[in-house]
Design a protein around this motif. Structure first.
Motif, mmCIF file in Angstrom:
data_model
loop_
_atom_site.group_PDB
_atom_site.id
_atom_site.type_symbol
_atom_site.label_atom_id
_atom_site.label_comp_id
_atom_site.label_asym_id
_atom_site.label_seq_id
_atom_site.Cartn_x
_atom_site.Cartn_y
_atom_site.Cartn_z
ATOM 1 N N LYS A 11 86.961 19.310 19.963
ATOM 2 C CA LYS A 11 86.264 20.251 19.094
ATOM 3 C C LYS A 11 86.876 20.198 17.705
ATOM 4 C CE LYS A 11 85.278 23.438 22.827
ATOM 5 N NZ LYS A 11 85.535 24.729 23.412
ATOM 6 N N LEU A 12 86.064 20.457 16.714
ATOM 7 C CA LEU A 12 86.574 20.575 15.356
ATOM 8 C C LEU A 12 87.330 21.888 15.234
ATOM 9 C CD1 LEU A 12 83.519 19.408 13.240
ATOM 10 C CD2 LEU A 12 85.724 18.267 13.442
ATOM 11 N N PRO A 13 88.408 21.892 14.463
ATOM 12 C CA PRO A 13 89.104 23.168 14.269
ATOM 13 C C PRO A 13 88.222 24.135 13.495
ATOM 14 C CG PRO A 13 90.036 21.460 12.859
ATOM 15 C CD PRO A 13 89.029 20.800 13.744
ATOM 16 N N GLU A 14 88.245 25.369 13.922
ATOM 17 C CA GLU A 14 87.493 26.406 13.220
ATOM 18 C C GLU A 14 88.457 27.176 12.324
ATOM 19 O OE1 GLU A 14 85.189 28.879 15.809
ATOM 20 O OE2 GLU A 14 84.571 27.168 17.017
ATOM 21 N N ASN A 15 87.961 27.619 11.206
ATOM 22 C CA ASN A 15 88.737 28.476 10.303
ATOM 23 C C ASN A 15 89.987 27.797 9.759
ATOM 24 O OD1 ASN A 15 86.886 30.615 10.737
ATOM 25 N ND2 ASN A 15 87.912 31.073 12.657
ATOM 26 N N LEU A 16 89.877 26.501 9.439
ATOM 27 C CA LEU A 16 90.951 25.787 8.757
ATOM 28 C C LEU A 16 90.483 25.559 7.326
ATOM 29 C CD1 LEU A 16 93.739 24.429 9.017
ATOM 30 C CD2 LEU A 16 92.527 22.300 9.568
ATOM 31 N N TYR A 17 91.250 26.062 6.368
ATOM 32 C CA TYR A 17 90.800 26.099 4.975
ATOM 33 C C TYR A 17 91.788 25.447 4.020
ATOM 34 C CZ TYR A 17 87.892 29.863 6.825
ATOM 35 O OH TYR A 17 87.017 30.607 7.568
ATOM 36 N N LEU A 18 91.243 24.762 3.005
ATOM 37 C CA LEU A 18 91.992 24.527 1.779
ATOM 38 C C LEU A 18 92.018 25.907 1.136
ATOM 39 C CD1 LEU A 18 90.209 21.300 0.540
ATOM 40 C CD2 LEU A 18 92.567 21.443 1.331
ATOM 41 N N ASN A 19 93.186 26.495 0.982
ATOM 42 C CA ASN A 19 93.268 27.911 0.644
ATOM 43 C C ASN A 19 93.682 28.173 -0.799
ATOM 44 O OD1 ASN A 19 92.870 30.476 1.948
ATOM 45 N ND2 ASN A 19 95.068 30.842 1.720
ATOM 46 N N GLU A 20 94.625 27.369 -1.297
ATOM 47 C CA GLU A 20 95.158 27.596 -2.641
ATOM 48 C C GLU A 20 95.743 26.280 -3.140
ATOM 49 O OE1 GLU A 20 98.351 30.647 -4.783
ATOM 50 O OE2 GLU A 20 97.989 30.797 -2.635
ATOM 51 N N ARG A 137 91.313 30.726 -2.836
ATOM 52 C CA ARG A 137 90.473 31.767 -2.242
ATOM 53 C C ARG A 137 91.039 33.147 -2.566
ATOM 54 N NH1 ARG A 137 86.955 29.018 0.806
ATOM 55 N NH2 ARG A 137 87.568 26.850 1.170
ATOM 56 N N ASP A 138 90.152 34.060 -2.925
ATOM 57 C CA ASP A 138 90.546 35.409 -3.313
ATOM 58 C C ASP A 138 91.418 36.066 -2.250
ATOM 59 O OD1 ASP A 138 90.417 37.573 -5.176
ATOM 60 O OD2 ASP A 138 88.999 38.562 -3.828
ATOM 61 N N SER A 139 91.052 35.889 -1.000
ATOM 62 C CA SER A 139 91.883 36.274 0.142
ATOM 63 C C SER A 139 91.800 35.128 1.144
ATOM 64 C CB SER A 139 91.424 37.604 0.749
ATOM 65 O OG SER A 139 90.097 37.500 1.222
ATOM 66 N N ASP A 140 92.737 35.051 2.045
ATOM 67 C CA ASP A 140 92.811 33.913 2.965
ATOM 68 C C ASP A 140 91.485 33.656 3.667
ATOM 69 O OD1 ASP A 140 95.477 33.555 2.307
ATOM 70 O OD2 ASP A 140 96.196 34.748 4.001
ATOM 71 N N ARG A 165 102.385 29.737 0.988
ATOM 72 C CA ARG A 165 102.904 30.101 2.314
ATOM 73 C C ARG A 165 102.787 31.591 2.623
ATOM 74 N NH1 ARG A 165 107.648 27.080 0.448
ATOM 75 N NH2 ARG A 165 107.427 24.909 1.008
ATOM 76 N N SER A 166 101.951 32.326 1.883
ATOM 77 C CA SER A 166 101.729 33.731 2.211
ATOM 78 C C SER A 166 100.322 34.146 1.772
ATOM 79 C CB SER A 166 102.806 34.633 1.588
ATOM 80 O OG SER A 166 102.810 34.516 0.192
ATOM 81 N N ALA A 167 99.939 35.360 2.108
ATOM 82 C CA ALA A 167 98.565 35.821 1.944
ATOM 83 C C ALA A 167 98.088 35.789 0.496
ATOM 84 C CB ALA A 167 98.434 37.231 2.500
ATOM 85 N N ASN A 168 96.933 35.155 0.283
ATOM 86 C CA ASN A 168 96.321 35.159 -1.046
ATOM 87 C C ASN A 168 95.912 36.577 -1.412
ATOM 88 O OD1 ASN A 168 96.557 32.405 -0.987
ATOM 89 N ND2 ASN A 168 94.389 31.983 -1.332
ATOM 90 N N GLY A 169 96.079 36.895 -2.686
ATOM 91 C CA GLY A 169 95.683 38.201 -3.180
ATOM 92 C C GLY A 169 96.689 39.294 -2.907
#
Length: 186
Positions: A11-20, A137-140, A165-169
């Motif tokens: 399966k493709l990973p779900e909810n994996l993001y380029l985040n910042e 991303r404004d938030s993770d 390495r920590s929460a965006n925003g």
């Protein structure tokens, strides 16, 4: 002849993001003590994701980097992993074969192989920014994007709002205290 059968459990990973993304890093250091530009991945799922074999592409520079599949590179559940855009993949599996530009927008894409093709998992079009600022991303994991600028608090102390390495925003500036805003001409 050789026959390959699709693995139904793959399966493709779900909810994996380029985040910042920070295209002009001067203060966050890799395992070798270098302050290279970085790309943060965020795993918004409850399971660890091994990104070995995945592809990070800088479309603007027409270059792709495949995370070596002989290494285990985990993005922990609800966690982060920095990839170093230092054009030095010989330093290890989290070092990419391209650098970033802080002065022009760049399109960065994360892809995975699935059913004999590359599938896009996440993408970001960066915006120009100053040293130690970032764009993401404004938030993770959210779809809205923003610049994580430097600002000053009420006492004049500089605050960096990029959050590798920590929460965006989690660190915010009031609009009136932004340090050296960038004005991009169209």
């Amino acid at each position: 002849s050789i026959y390959f059968e699709h693995d139904p459990d793959c399966k493709l990973p779900e909810n994996l993001y380029l985040n910042e993304i920070c295209s002009s890093n001067q203060s966050i250091f890799d395992e070798n003590g270098n302050s290279s530009d970085w790309i943060e991945l965020y795993n918004g799922s409850g399971q660890d994701v091994d990104i070995a074999g995945m592809i990070v592409e800088n479309v603007t520079k027409a270059v792709k980097c495949t995370i070596p599949s002989n290494d285990t590179v985990i993005v922990p559940a609800y966690g982060y992993r920095l990839l170093w855009a230092d054009k030095n993949p010989d330093l290890g599996p989290i070092h990419l074969n391209f650098k970033l530009s802080a002065s022009v927008p760049e399109t960065i894409i994360l892809r995975s192989h699935y059913l004999d093709r590359e599938v896009e998992l996440s993408s970001i079009i960066t915006t120009p920014h100053n040293p130690d600022e970032s764009y993401g991303r404004d938030s993770d994991g959210s779809s809205s994007m923003r610049l994580f600028a430097k600002c000053t608090d009420d006492e004049g102390k500089e605050i960096v709002t990029s959050t590798p390495r920590s929460a965006n925003g989690s660190i915010v500036c009031s609009g009136t205290n932004v340090v050296n805003p960038i004005f991009v001409q169209n």
